[in-house]
Design a protein around this motif. Structure first.
Motif, PDB file in Angstrom:
ATOM      1  N   MET A 122      89.935  54.980  51.958  1.00 49.78           N
ATOM      2  CA  MET A 122      90.100  53.595  52.438  1.00 49.78           C
ATOM      3  C   MET A 122      89.263  52.655  51.576  1.00 49.78           C
ATOM      4  SD  MET A 122      91.406  51.471  54.678  1.00 49.78           S
ATOM      5  CE  MET A 122      91.931  52.474  56.068  1.00 49.78           C
ATOM      6  N   ILE A 123      89.907  51.650  50.995  1.00 53.55           N
ATOM      7  CA  ILE A 123      89.199  50.647  50.206  1.00 53.55           C
ATOM      8  C   ILE A 123      88.920  49.460  51.126  1.00 53.55           C
ATOM      9  CG2 ILE A 123      89.317  49.128  48.201  1.00 53.55           C
ATOM     10  CD1 ILE A 123      91.266  51.116  46.937  1.00 53.55           C
ATOM     11  N   ASP A 124      87.640  49.220  51.432  1.00 56.39           N
ATOM     12  CA  ASP A 124      87.270  48.190  52.394  1.00 56.39           C
ATOM     13  C   ASP A 124      87.075  46.821  51.746  1.00 56.39           C
ATOM     14  OD1 ASP A 124      86.400  47.704  55.262  1.00 56.39           O
ATOM     15  OD2 ASP A 124      84.655  46.937  54.179  1.00 56.39           O
ATOM     16  N   SER A 125      86.659  46.803  50.485  1.00 56.37           N
ATOM     17  CA  SER A 125      86.455  45.534  49.792  1.00 56.37           C
ATOM     18  C   SER A 125      86.439  45.774  48.287  1.00 56.37           C
ATOM     19  CB  SER A 125      85.153  44.859  50.225  1.00 56.37           C
ATOM     20  OG  SER A 125      84.032  45.636  49.837  1.00 56.37           O
ATOM     21  N   LEU A 126      86.616  44.691  47.535  1.00 60.75           N
ATOM     22  CA  LEU A 126      86.546  44.733  46.073  1.00 60.75           C
ATOM     23  C   LEU A 126      85.517  43.712  45.613  1.00 60.75           C
ATOM     24  CD1 LEU A 126      90.371  44.741  45.194  1.00 60.75           C
ATOM     25  CD2 LEU A 126      88.834  46.734  45.237  1.00 60.75           C
ATOM     26  N   ASN A 127      84.707  44.084  44.645  1.00 64.28           N
ATOM     27  CA  ASN A 127      83.699  43.175  44.106  1.00 64.28           C
ATOM     28  C   ASN A 127      83.653  43.377  42.599  1.00 64.28           C
ATOM     29  OD1 ASN A 127      81.550  41.542  43.521  1.00 64.28           O
ATOM     30  ND2 ASN A 127      80.175  42.407  45.052  1.00 64.28           N
ATOM     31  N   GLY A 128      84.203  42.415  41.870  1.00 64.02           N
ATOM     32  CA  GLY A 128      84.241  42.556  40.420  1.00 64.02           C
ATOM     33  C   GLY A 128      84.843  41.342  39.753  1.00 64.02           C
ATOM     34  N   GLU A 129      85.206  41.496  38.488  1.00 60.21           N
ATOM     35  CA  GLU A 129      85.755  40.376  37.715  1.00 60.21           C
ATOM     36  C   GLU A 129      87.230  40.186  38.013  1.00 60.21           C
ATOM     37  OE1 GLU A 129      86.547  39.019  33.052  1.00 60.21           O
ATOM     38  OE2 GLU A 129      85.222  40.713  33.498  1.00 60.21           O
ATOM     39  N   VAL A 130      87.633  38.932  38.191  1.00 60.24           N
ATOM     40  CA  VAL A 130      89.036  38.607  38.412  1.00 60.24           C
ATOM     41  C   VAL A 130      89.758  38.652  37.069  1.00 60.24           C
ATOM     42  CG1 VAL A 130      90.666  36.885  39.259  1.00 60.24           C
ATOM     43  CG2 VAL A 130      88.433  37.143  40.368  1.00 60.24           C
ATOM     44  N   ILE A 131      90.691  39.571  36.938  1.00 58.67           N
ATOM     45  CA  ILE A 131      91.402  39.763  35.672  1.00 58.67           C
ATOM     46  C   ILE A 131      92.634  38.886  35.580  1.00 58.67           C
ATOM     47  CG2 ILE A 131      92.576  41.444  34.196  1.00 58.67           C
ATOM     48  CD1 ILE A 131      89.562  41.814  34.469  1.00 58.67           C
ATOM     49  N   SER A 132      93.373  38.784  36.691  1.00 54.21           N
ATOM     50  CA  SER A 132      94.573  37.944  36.687  1.00 54.21           C
ATOM     51  C   SER A 132      94.873  37.467  38.095  1.00 54.21           C
ATOM     52  CB  SER A 132      95.780  38.709  36.123  1.00 54.21           C
ATOM     53  OG  SER A 132      96.129  39.793  36.970  1.00 54.21           O
ATOM     54  N   ILE A 133      95.604  36.348  38.166  1.00 48.80           N
ATOM     55  CA  ILE A 133      95.995  35.771  39.445  1.00 48.80           C
ATOM     56  C   ILE A 133      97.463  35.366  39.346  1.00 48.80           C
ATOM     57  CG2 ILE A 133      95.537  33.992  41.180  1.00 48.80           C
ATOM     58  CD1 ILE A 133      92.776  33.605  39.892  1.00 48.80           C
ATOM     59  N   GLY A 134      98.262  35.824  40.310  1.00 52.69           N
ATOM     60  CA  GLY A 134      99.672  35.460  40.359  1.00 52.69           C
ATOM     61  C   GLY A 134      99.942  34.589  41.571  1.00 52.69           C
ATOM     62  N   LEU A 135     101.209  34.328  41.839  1.00 48.26           N
ATOM     63  CA  LEU A 135     101.565  33.479  42.976  1.00 48.26           C
ATOM     64  C   LEU A 135     101.284  34.161  44.304  1.00 48.26           C
ATOM     65  CD1 LEU A 135     104.948  31.958  41.766  1.00 48.26           C
ATOM     66  CD2 LEU A 135     102.711  30.862  41.816  1.00 48.26           C
TER      67      LEU A 135
END
Length: 202
Positions: A1-14
């Motif tokens: 189970m992945i509860d959260s992500l903490n890191g660099e934003v690589i890309s953003i889509g719609l």
């Protein structure tokens, strides 16, 4: 189970974004209000929910615990799946949605794409007594209607969100201006969603 992500934003889509954590890029689906808080190349933390189905595993991202909790609550409604739950959070924040449900506001809930009268009534019936943690009071219609200054503030918020998503301000601002002029009473979340839809077609 992945509860959260903490890191660099690589890309953003719609409707999605990718955050890299320890060399691994995690793609998650999300609502515009959450995506608007992200900026390419910067670090960010999002709460997540993993949905496992026969056709695969999908990760959903949220700005905070309230949004994630509402996402889970919405899926307890008969016939309401994760995609429709994300649509609900694209139009209303958790407190606004809880307020509309508590206030039996079927018409407001029907403004969510994919939600008809029967689904809106079912949401009220099945969730009305389960959302006290979010809000028990219906939104004040008078305070929800922006004045001229309020409209200007909403315009700036939506434009800033679109710029954060990577759109050029010169392209985004005219789209937002037209949307605000046509629907001055719309919330920033609804306007952002509408702007993303129009800009995605360009």
């Amino acid at each position: 189970m992945i509860d959260s992500l903490n890191g660099e934003v690589i890309s953003i889509g719609l409707d999605h974004a990718v955050i890299e954590c320890n060399g691994v890029g995690y793609r998650f689906l999300s609502a515009p209000p959450t995506l608007a808080r992200l900026t390419r190349g910067e670090r960010a933390r999002v709460m997540t929910a993993m949905v496992v189905k026969d056709d695969g595993v999908t990760l959903y991202g949220f700005a905070d615990d309230d949004a994630r909790s509402m996402f889970h609550k919405l899926q307890t409604v008969s016939g309401l799946g994760p995609k429709l739950a994300i649509a609900c959070l694209s139009v209303f924040d958790p407190a606004e949605l809880a307020g509309h449900i508590a206030g039996d506001n079927v018409k407001a809930i029907q403004t969510i794409p994919g939600v008809g009268k029967k689904m809106a009534e079912r949401m009220i019936l099945e969730l009305k007594d389960k959302l006290d943690a979010f809000s028990s009071a219906p939104p004040d219609a008078a305070s929800a209607t922006p004045s001229g200054a309020g409209s200007a503030l909403v315009t700036e918020q939506v434009v800033e969100a679109l710029v954060g998503l990577g759109f050029n301000e010169r392209v985004a601002r005219p789209v937002v201006d037209k949307l605000v002029e046509a629907s001055p009473e719309e919330s920033s979340s609804a306007l952002l969603r509408a702007a993303l839809s129009q800009l995605g077609k360009k």
